[in-house]
Design a protein around this motif. Structure first.
Motif, PDB file in Angstrom:
ATOM      1  N   GLY A  39      15.149  44.953 -20.873  1.00 12.03           N
ATOM      2  CA  GLY A  39      14.769  43.585 -21.207  1.00 12.03           C
ATOM      3  C   GLY A  39      15.084  43.233 -22.646  1.00 12.03           C
ATOM      4  O   GLY A  39      15.597  42.139 -22.934  1.00 12.03           O
ATOM      5  N   SER A  40      14.798  44.155 -23.582  1.00 10.46           N
ATOM      6  CA  SER A  40      15.036  43.860 -24.992  1.00 10.46           C
ATOM      7  C   SER A  40      16.506  44.052 -25.374  1.00 10.46           C
ATOM      8  O   SER A  40      17.056  43.276 -26.155  1.00 10.46           O
ATOM      9  N   VAL A  41      17.172  45.091 -24.824  1.00 12.05           N
ATOM     10  CA  VAL A  41      18.569  45.359 -25.177  1.00 12.05           C
ATOM     11  C   VAL A  41      19.490  44.272 -24.632  1.00 12.05           C
ATOM     12  O   VAL A  41      20.396  43.785 -25.334  1.00 12.05           O
ATOM     13  N   LEU A  42      19.272  43.882 -23.385  1.00  7.47           N
ATOM     14  CA  LEU A  42      20.155  42.920 -22.732  1.00  7.47           C
ATOM     15  C   LEU A  42      19.649  41.490 -22.831  1.00  7.47           C
ATOM     16  O   LEU A  42      20.369  40.550 -22.458  1.00  7.47           O
ATOM     17  N   GLY A  43      18.428  41.317 -23.282  1.00  9.78           N
ATOM     18  CA  GLY A  43      17.868  39.977 -23.379  1.00  9.78           C
ATOM     19  C   GLY A  43      17.624  39.339 -22.028  1.00  9.78           C
ATOM     20  O   GLY A  43      17.675  38.108 -21.900  1.00  9.78           O
ATOM     21  N   ASP A  44      17.376  40.156 -21.023  1.00  4.65           N
ATOM     22  CA  ASP A  44      17.157  39.646 -19.664  1.00  4.65           C
ATOM     23  C   ASP A  44      15.926  40.330 -19.078  1.00  4.65           C
ATOM     24  O   ASP A  44      16.008  41.460 -18.584  1.00  4.65           O
ATOM     25  N   PRO A  45      14.755  39.673 -19.111  1.00  2.00           N
ATOM     26  CA  PRO A  45      13.518  40.303 -18.635  1.00  2.00           C
ATOM     27  C   PRO A  45      13.492  40.572 -17.132  1.00  2.00           C
ATOM     28  O   PRO A  45      12.628  41.307 -16.641  1.00  2.00           O
ATOM     29  N   ARG A  46      14.457  40.024 -16.393  1.00  4.30           N
ATOM     30  CA  ARG A  46      14.460  40.220 -14.937  1.00  4.30           C
ATOM     31  C   ARG A  46      14.659  41.684 -14.556  1.00  4.30           C
ATOM     32  O   ARG A  46      14.237  42.112 -13.484  1.00  4.30           O
ATOM     33  N   TRP A  47      15.315  42.480 -15.438  1.00  6.81           N
ATOM     34  CA  TRP A  47      15.493  43.898 -15.129  1.00  6.81           C
ATOM     35  C   TRP A  47      14.160  44.622 -15.034  1.00  6.81           C
ATOM     36  O   TRP A  47      14.039  45.630 -14.338  1.00  6.81           O
ATOM     37  N   GLY A  48      13.142  44.127 -15.725  1.00  8.44           N
ATOM     38  CA  GLY A  48      11.832  44.761 -15.679  1.00  8.44           C
ATOM     39  C   GLY A  48      11.130  44.613 -14.349  1.00  8.44           C
ATOM     40  O   GLY A  48      10.096  45.267 -14.117  1.00  8.44           O
ATOM     41  N   ARG A  49      11.646  43.793 -13.466  1.00 12.54           N
ATOM     42  CA  ARG A  49      11.011  43.577 -12.159  1.00 12.54           C
ATOM     43  C   ARG A  49      11.505  44.542 -11.077  1.00 12.54           C
ATOM     44  O   ARG A  49      11.047  44.487  -9.934  1.00 12.54           O
ATOM     45  N   LEU A  50      12.433  45.410 -11.435  1.00 16.83           N
ATOM     46  CA  LEU A  50      12.903  46.385 -10.455  1.00 16.83           C
ATOM     47  C   LEU A  50      11.776  47.325 -10.076  1.00 16.83           C
ATOM     48  O   LEU A  50      10.985  47.755 -10.921  1.00 16.83           O
ATOM     49  N   ASP A  51      11.704  47.676  -8.778  1.00 15.91           N
ATOM     50  CA  ASP A  51      10.726  48.670  -8.335  1.00 15.91           C
ATOM     51  C   ASP A  51      11.456  49.913  -7.820  1.00 15.91           C
ATOM     52  O   ASP A  51      12.681  50.007  -7.887  1.00 15.91           O
ATOM     53  N   SER A  52      10.691  50.858  -7.306  1.00 14.59           N
ATOM     54  CA  SER A  52      11.264  52.157  -6.919  1.00 14.59           C
ATOM     55  C   SER A  52      12.295  52.046  -5.804  1.00 14.59           C
ATOM     56  O   SER A  52      13.118  52.950  -5.631  1.00 14.59           O
ATOM     57  N   ALA A  53      12.280  50.960  -5.040  1.00 16.15           N
ATOM     58  CA  ALA A  53      13.261  50.801  -3.964  1.00 16.15           C
ATOM     59  C   ALA A  53      14.679  50.767  -4.507  1.00 16.15           C
ATOM     60  O   ALA A  53      15.635  51.115  -3.807  1.00 16.15           O
ATOM     61  N   TYR A  54      14.844  50.373  -5.770  1.00 19.39           N
ATOM     62  CA  TYR A  54      16.182  50.270  -6.354  1.00 19.39           C
ATOM     63  C   TYR A  54      16.705  51.600  -6.864  1.00 19.39           C
ATOM     64  O   TYR A  54      17.860  51.699  -7.273  1.00 19.39           O
ATOM     65  N   SER A  55      15.865  52.634  -6.853  1.00 14.22           N
ATOM     66  CA  SER A  55      16.336  53.952  -7.278  1.00 14.22           C
ATOM     67  C   SER A  55      17.057  54.687  -6.150  1.00 14.22           C
ATOM     68  O   SER A  55      17.790  55.642  -6.395  1.00 14.22           O
ATOM     69  N   VAL A  56      16.832  54.251  -4.899  1.00 15.86           N
ATOM     70  CA  VAL A  56      17.547  54.831  -3.747  1.00 15.86           C
ATOM     71  C   VAL A  56      17.971  53.658  -2.858  1.00 15.86           C
ATOM     72  O   VAL A  56      17.310  53.337  -1.874  1.00 15.86           O
ATOM     73  N   LEU A  57      19.097  53.047  -3.214  1.00 16.25           N
ATOM     74  CA  LEU A  57      19.516  51.839  -2.507  1.00 16.25           C
ATOM     75  C   LEU A  57      20.042  52.125  -1.111  1.00 16.25           C
ATOM     76  O   LEU A  57      19.861  51.326  -0.196  1.00 16.25           O
ATOM     77  N   PHE A  58      20.703  53.260  -0.944  1.00 12.70           N
ATOM     78  CA  PHE A  58      21.413  53.524   0.306  1.00 12.70           C
ATOM     79  C   PHE A  58      20.808  54.707   1.040  1.00 12.70           C
ATOM     80  O   PHE A  58      20.379  55.687   0.424  1.00 12.70           O
ATOM     81  N   ARG A  59      20.791  54.602   2.328  1.00 19.62           N
ATOM     82  CA  ARG A  59      20.297  55.692   3.166  1.00 19.62           C
ATOM     83  C   ARG A  59      21.416  56.689   3.433  1.00 19.62           C
ATOM     84  O   ARG A  59      22.594  56.409   3.206  1.00 19.62           O
ATOM     85  N   LEU A  60      21.014  57.855   3.940  1.00 21.52           N
ATOM     86  CA  LEU A  60      21.985  58.910   4.178  1.00 21.52           C
ATOM     87  C   LEU A  60      23.082  58.452   5.129  1.00 21.52           C
ATOM     88  O   LEU A  60      24.262  58.740   4.921  1.00 21.52           O
ATOM     89  N   GLU A  61      22.710  57.703   6.162  1.00 20.83           N
ATOM     90  CA  GLU A  61      23.716  57.294   7.148  1.00 20.83           C
ATOM     91  C   GLU A  61      24.657  56.214   6.606  1.00 20.83           C
ATOM     92  O   GLU A  61      25.694  55.934   7.210  1.00 20.83           O
ATOM     93  N   ASP A  62      24.301  55.588   5.478  1.00 15.75           N
ATOM     94  CA  ASP A  62      25.177  54.585   4.889  1.00 15.75           C
ATOM     95  C   ASP A  62      26.402  55.218   4.240  1.00 15.75           C
ATOM     96  O   ASP A  62      27.457  54.577   4.138  1.00 15.75           O
ATOM     97  N   LYS A  63      26.255  56.463   3.771  1.00 15.70           N
ATOM     98  CA  LYS A  63      27.316  57.106   2.989  1.00 15.70           C
ATOM     99  C   LYS A  63      28.198  57.964   3.897  1.00 15.70           C
ATOM    100  O   LYS A  63      27.692  58.888   4.543  1.00 15.70           O
ATOM    101  N   PRO A  64      29.470  57.691   3.965  1.00 15.33           N
ATOM    102  CA  PRO A  64      30.366  58.537   4.773  1.00 15.33           C
ATOM    103  C   PRO A  64      30.344  59.970   4.255  1.00 15.33           C
ATOM    104  O   PRO A  64      30.178  60.217   3.057  1.00 15.33           O
ATOM    105  N   ARG A  65      30.493  60.902   5.157  1.00 15.01           N
ATOM    106  CA  ARG A  65      30.550  62.309   4.756  1.00 15.01           C
ATOM    107  C   ARG A  65      31.827  62.552   3.955  1.00 15.01           C
ATOM    108  O   ARG A  65      32.910  62.134   4.345  1.00 15.01           O
ATOM    109  N   ALA A  66      31.674  63.231   2.813  1.00 14.70           N
ATOM    110  CA  ALA A  66      32.836  63.509   1.963  1.00 14.70           C
ATOM    111  C   ALA A  66      33.818  64.416   2.701  1.00 14.70           C
ATOM    112  O   ALA A  66      33.419  65.370   3.374  1.00 14.70           O
TER     113      ALA A  66
END
Length: 569
Positions: free
Chosen positions: A160-187
């Protein structure tokens, strides 16, 4: 005028370097780079990210990763390509700022739409232009976007202070794992069949390589540097940048002294130091080389001296690099560009028109095939896997085995060489060829264990029974930690159970001199040492996968004893 404008922009910019939309290390010395950064990808243009909050956040994220050495400069472009795909979806689907959606219930739907967008995305360049994005590209995109959002979530208060955008402070834990295992193709890391070149193909390339140095009026390309570089690529199996960025004098004394011609190590006369530009922590970047390679280096050194002298440098001046750029390089400070060598080898490919035994065209410009070929040759010659790891600069046996292809005929020949004899000297009752089929040795060249690998050289026989944990040939890594922890827990539970039964029967517990208990305690101590070693590597090497060898040997100090001594002091 554009070049002058860029210089003025950097000179008059008095803010933090990362806030500029154009990052150019050649003009801005504040941008972190390694001492020997591979050439190419000189500029990162963030103007491609047209969404303001995304562009500024990505610049901040990547700048911190560079400053903390989590990323290197040459990897910034791949991260930018990934975020451009993310920007493309934002342009198509829209978003509600850094949180992407206006309500938490919509996040999964929006994220799933991005996954579908990637699955239908077409490549814009390369051999697969117009086709579907490859699995590995889709997976790396999802992994990078998720890593970006996880980092922003962890640093949301500061954002919020570095970028001047307080909206980043509203992120919750759901944003730390955006994708499920089945979303990612097997390498997929399957090595193509043509990555290891046949001996006849290598011979044809070597025979025709003189066209690189031949004058143009004789039908050649008039580039002696490209000729010398190709000779080193074929003979050493190094990466292209590792060759092109070598120091002017890369030769060091041989570590093993006293070897005479005809003895073990015959022909090796020096060590070659190369610039490790990809992997860190793989040991000293040196390999033993023979007189032929030394001669190639000496000839190239003489050419480089003559070149910088012809550009006006004093007689005898030595450039910093063995291979030097020949244009706009009056002082000889810049290395030969990999793009130039790739172009030269592409022309050589057309001139030679080589095909392999099944009629497939051979691209000399695919220099990584020489590395795969070298690894395959070493494995098929019976060189122990840990020696091949050291030669290639790898960190784990898995990485090395991805490069090397063990020929089934070689595996059978090597196995049948020991044929017939068991550990106690008795002849094997089963036919050797049948035993070979049972063990499927054509699939792996190393000795695979449930919790690691056995690095015993192929021509030696193990006499330790099942005492792998206390053997210095036992190698494991963090991918086996769960199995090792499970083994330790089970062993400790077995000891407790047996102690209870023994006490009930005899009125006192077993002493440590009890032969059964002593064996089990040796196992638990060895397992503890291995687990501590894996944890220490995880801490000191930022969690990257590293191989640990012989951590449970009995002549090493017990990590738990060391911890007790440190806490006491």
């Amino acid at each position: 005028m554009k070049h002058i404008q860029d210089r003025l922009a950097y000179a008059y910019h008095d803010g933090e370097w990362w806030r500029l939309n154009l990052w150019n290390p050649a003009l801005d010395g504040r941008i972190p780079q390694r001492e020997h950064e591979p050439s190419g990808r000189h500029v990162a243009n963030f103007a491609h990210l047209t969404t303001d909050w995304l562009r500024e956040a990505v610049k901040w994220w990547l700048s911190v990763q560079l400053l903390t050495e989590q990323y290197v400069w040459s990897s910034v472009k791949s991260r930018m390509d990934t975020m451009k795909r993310f920007q493309s979806y934002i342009d198509q689907a829209g978003c509600a700022g850094p949180q992407l959606v206006s309500s938490p219930e919509q996040l999964r739907i929006w994220v799933r739409g991005f996954v579908d967008h990637l699955n239908s995305h077409s490549t814009l360049s390369g051999a697969n232009k117009g086709g579907r994005l490859a699995k590995n590209s889709r997976r790396s995109t999802l992994v990078t976007v998720e890593a970006f959002y996880r980092w922003m979530y962890d640093n949301r208060a500061e954002a919020g202070s570095v970028l001047g955008d307080p909206r980043w402070g509203r992120l919750d834990s759901a944003y730390s794992v955006l994708f499920r295992l089945e979303d990612k193709p097997r390498a997929t890391n399957q090595m193509p069949e043509d990555m290891a070149l046949e001996d006849e193909v290598i011979s044809q390339i070597a025979a025709g390589s003189g066209l690189l140095a031949a004058p143009k009026d004789e039908g050649g390309l008039d580039d002696r540097q490209a000729f010398h570089a190709l000779m080193l690529l074929i003979r050493t199996g190094r990466r292209m940048n590792e060759v092109l960025m070598m120091d002017f004098d890369p030769l060091l004394p041989l570590a093993t002294t006293g070897l005479q011609e005809g003895e073990d190590g015959a022909g090796f006369v020096a060590r070659l130091k190369y610039q490790q530009t990809k992997i860190t922590g793989g040991g000293p970047p040196t390999i033993p080389v023979d007189l032929e390679i030394v001669d190639i280096i000496r000839v190239q050194q003489e050419w480089a001296r003559e070149f910088v002298t012809s550009q006006g440098a004093p007689e005898g001046t030595e450039p910093p690099y063995l291979f030097v750029q020949t244009r706009q390089n009056r002082l000889g400070l810049r290395p030969y560009a990999s793009a130039t060598l790739h172009h030269r080898l592409g022309n050589l490919t057309k001139m030679l028109a080589i095909t392999d035994s099944v009629g497939r065209p051979v691209a000399v410009s695919k220099t990584h095939t020489f590395r795969h070929t070298r690894a395959t040759d070493l494995i098929n010659a019976g060189v122990p896997i840990h020696v091949v790891m050291r030669y290639l600069g790898h960190l784990s046996p898995t990485m090395t085995m991805h490069y090397a292809k063990t020929l089934s005929t070689t595996a059978e020949r090597e196995f049948l060489r020991y044929k017939k004899i068991t550990v106690d000297g008795r002849t094997v009752g089963i036919e050797p060829s049948d035993l070979f089929d049972v063990l499927h040795l054509d699939q792996r060249a190393d000795r695979v264990l449930p919790n690691g690998w056995c690095m015993l050289p192929p021509r030696q026989v193990c006499a330790k029974g099942n005492a792998c944990l206390t053997c210095d040939k036992f190698v494991t890594d963090a991918s086996h930690r769960e199995e090792l922890q499970h083994q330790l827990t089970q062993t400790e539970a077995l000891i407790a159970s047996r102690q209870t039964q023994f006490t009930a029967r005899h009125g006192e517990p077993m002493g440590e001199d009890n032969i059964w208990l002593a064996g089990r305690l040796t196992e638990t101590r060895a397992l503890t040492k291995v687990l501590v070693a894996l944890d220490q590597i995880g801490v000191h090497d930022d969690g990257q996968l590293r191989a640990v060898r012989g951590a449970g040997t009995t002549d090493r100090p017990d990590p738990t004893d060391i911890e007790r001594e440190e806490s006491a002091s």
